[in-house]
Design an enzyme around this catalytic site. Structure first.
Site, short mmCIF file in Angstrom:
data_model
loop_
_atom_site.label_atom_id
_atom_site.label_comp_id
_atom_site.label_asym_id
_atom_site.label_seq_id
_atom_site.Cartn_x
_atom_site.Cartn_y
_atom_site.Cartn_z
N LYS A 1 -14.22 -53.39 29.45
CA LYS A 1 -15.66 -53.17 29.62
C LYS A 1 -16.40 -54.46 29.94
O LYS A 1 -17.36 -54.46 30.70
CB LYS A 1 -16.25 -52.53 28.37
CG LYS A 1 -15.95 -51.06 28.26
CD LYS A 1 -16.96 -50.36 27.40
CE LYS A 1 -16.82 -48.85 27.53
NZ LYS A 1 -17.82 -48.12 26.79
N LYS B 1 -8.07 -43.35 32.72
CA LYS B 1 -8.45 -42.20 31.88
C LYS B 1 -9.78 -41.61 32.37
O LYS B 1 -10.63 -42.34 32.89
CB LYS B 1 -8.54 -42.63 30.41
CG LYS B 1 -9.78 -43.38 30.04
CD LYS B 1 -10.15 -43.23 28.56
CE LYS B 1 -11.52 -43.85 28.34
NZ LYS B 1 -12.31 -43.27 27.31
N LYS C 1 -16.71 -40.80 30.97
CA LYS C 1 -18.09 -40.43 31.33
C LYS C 1 -18.72 -41.47 32.23
O LYS C 1 -19.55 -41.17 33.06
CB LYS C 1 -18.96 -40.35 30.06
CG LYS C 1 -18.64 -39.20 29.15
CD LYS C 1 -19.73 -39.11 28.08
CE LYS C 1 -19.15 -39.07 26.69
NZ LYS C 1 -19.06 -40.39 26.05
N1 AQP Z 1 -9.79 -39.09 29.08
C1 AQP Z 1 -9.74 -38.74 27.82
N2 AQP Z 1 -8.70 -38.00 27.36
C2 AQP Z 1 -8.63 -37.62 26.05
N3 AQP Z 1 -9.59 -37.95 25.14
C3 AQP Z 1 -10.64 -38.69 25.56
N4 AQP Z 1 -11.72 -39.16 24.93
C4 AQP Z 1 -12.49 -39.86 25.81
N5 AQP Z 1 -11.92 -39.84 27.03
C5 AQP Z 1 -10.77 -39.11 26.91
C6 AQP Z 1 -12.02 -38.94 23.52
O1 AQP Z 1 -13.34 -38.41 23.46
C7 AQP Z 1 -13.99 -38.91 22.30
C8 AQP Z 1 -15.31 -39.49 22.68
O2 AQP Z 1 -15.13 -40.69 23.44
P1 AQP Z 1 -16.27 -41.45 24.22
O3 AQP Z 1 -17.61 -40.94 23.84
O4 AQP Z 1 -16.01 -42.91 24.15
O5 AQP Z 1 -15.99 -40.91 25.69
P2 AQP Z 1 -15.69 -41.63 27.07
O6 AQP Z 1 -15.57 -40.56 28.11
O7 AQP Z 1 -14.58 -42.59 26.92
O8 AQP Z 1 -17.09 -42.31 27.26
P3 AQP Z 1 -17.55 -43.50 28.11
O9 AQP Z 1 -18.99 -43.65 27.80
O10 AQP Z 1 -17.20 -43.31 29.54
O11 AQP Z 1 -16.72 -44.65 27.53
P4 AQP Z 1 -15.64 -45.51 28.29
O12 AQP Z 1 -16.44 -46.36 29.19
O13 AQP Z 1 -14.97 -46.22 27.16
O14 AQP Z 1 -14.70 -44.59 29.00
C9 AQP Z 1 -13.04 -39.92 21.65
O15 AQP Z 1 -12.34 -39.28 20.60
C10 AQP Z 1 -12.09 -40.25 22.76
O16 AQP Z 1 -10.81 -40.60 22.27
#
Ligand code: AQP
Length: 329
Positions: free
Chosen positions: A112, A193, A196
């Site tokens: 990040k 992965k 969002k």
């Molecule tokens: N791709 C994924 N596959 C399985 N589980 C996932 N989680 C997130 N992405 C995956 C799980 O969802 C929960 C919430 O995580 P988050 O709010 O950090 O979601 P995100 O999509 O990772 O959000 P952001 O804002 O886009 O963050 P970054 O930039 O880190 O990717 C958690 O239990 C997570 O494990």
């Protein structure tokens, strides 16, 4: 007394099927086996800039989605992290027992911070706050996707370090990954992965995407140059589509192989798209019903906070006592 479970999602945009399969679907399944706390982690969200109006609206939308996915607010506490002061208080105390090197090693911080011109301190402290979220409630089980595994290990390290410096205080939590769906990958790039914050239009299926959009995104998903599904040598894109299908339908490995072995990619994508559309339809219908009355969400968030604040306060007081800090009680 039931074992306590805690997990959270950032209100940072549209919830996608990775969040659902990696976290929420699992939460709904296990909620009655435990005393469950599900947290909208808005303090985590502000580790990168958020537009205040959008953040507020995302918090409400996320609470509605928790309910639509099947979290039962009569049994489980749904809270906005910033409505319980203990999260930030405990995070500061943990900041003071956490070596900087532990935080600099976190892969999420490295990834990040690469994308930022200026790296805010909050981004580095992100996993310390996460440790506070969990340990504040002495949660034993933390159901998360695979991307959070390293942060969970750090939470255990922080708890252990605190316990050895100040005496036995915190329960060491365990990670609970789903059997299938722990790591859903981007449809446009199955080596990263699903997230969002990714910007590609075909990257993620959002929980509120209309059926036509879901079908379009899945039909465009990246696969590979083989003609059809071969379980012995699946490329990452095909593996991801199969994984998504299995996580939605809960088919066994044998059922998956019998149905998909040799199937052409066009048909694979159509089948996966229909499983996702069918899986999301009831969630989307419930979401429309819930959001028709905004007072439902306000009440659920208030009730959740009031239920957990005494637990949080007790942990903060105990931690202060252990550290020799001043207390009015
Ligand atoms: N791709 C994924 N596959 C399985 N589980 C996932 N989680 C997130 N992405 C995956 C799980 O969802 C929960 C919430 O995580 P988050 O709010 O950090 O979601 P995100 O999509 O990772 O959000 P952001 O804002 O886009 O963050 P970054 O930039 O880190 O990717 C958690 O239990 C997570 O494990």
């Amino acid at each position: 007394m039931k074992v306590r479970v805690l997990s959270g999602v950032q209100p940072t945009g549209n919830l996608h099927i990775g969040n659902y399969l990696g976290a929420l679907k699992n939460w709904v399944k296990i909620q009655y086996d435990y005393e469950s706390i599900f947290c909208i982690v808005d303090l985590h969200a502000i580790t990168v800039y958020q537009n205040p109006q959008e953040l507020r609206s995302n918090i409400h939308q996320l609470a509605a989605l928790f309910l639509a996915c099947g979290i039962d607010p009569k049994h489980s506490s749904i809270i906005a992290q910033s409505s319980v002061p203990g999260h930030a208080e405990l995070a500061w105390m943990f900041t003071c027992v956490t070596p900087l090197g532990w935080l600099e090693r976190m892969t999420q911080f490295k990834a990040k911070s690469e994308a930022q011109e200026t790296i805010g301190d909050g981004l580095l402290q992100y996993p310390v706050l996460m440790a506070a979220d969990i340990l504040l409630y002495q949660a034993k089980i933390v159901p998360v996707g695979d991307d959070q595994r390293q942060h969970l290990e750090l939470t255990r390290d922080i708890a252990q370090r605190f316990n050895s410096q100040y005496g036995e205080t915190f329960v060491l939590p365990e990670t609970k990954l789903p059997l299938v769906g722990a790591r859903v990958m981007g449809l446009d790039d199955p080596t990263t992965k699903m997230s969002k914050s990714a910007t590609g239009a075909g990257h993620a299926v959002a929980l509120l995407d209309p059926p036509a959009v879901i079908r379009k995104k899945i039909m465009r998903a990246t696969t590979d140059s083989q003609p059809g599904v071969n379980f012995e040598s699946k490329g990452a894109g095909v593996e991801n589509l199969l994984n998504i299908h299995q996580a939605f339908t809960e088919w066994t490995d044998d059922q998956m192989r019998a149905h998909f072995e040799g199937m052409r990619y066009g048909d694979l994508k159509k089948t996966v798209a229909e499983a996702v559309v069918d899986g999301l339809m009831p969630i989307q219908q419930r979401y429309q019903e819930i959001t028709a009355d905004p007072s439902i969400i306000t009440a659920v968030l208030k009730e959740g906070a009031l239920r957990v604040i005494p637990i949080a306060q007790a942990t903060v007081e105990l931690t202060k006592q252990r550290m020799g800090l001043y207390s009015l009680v």
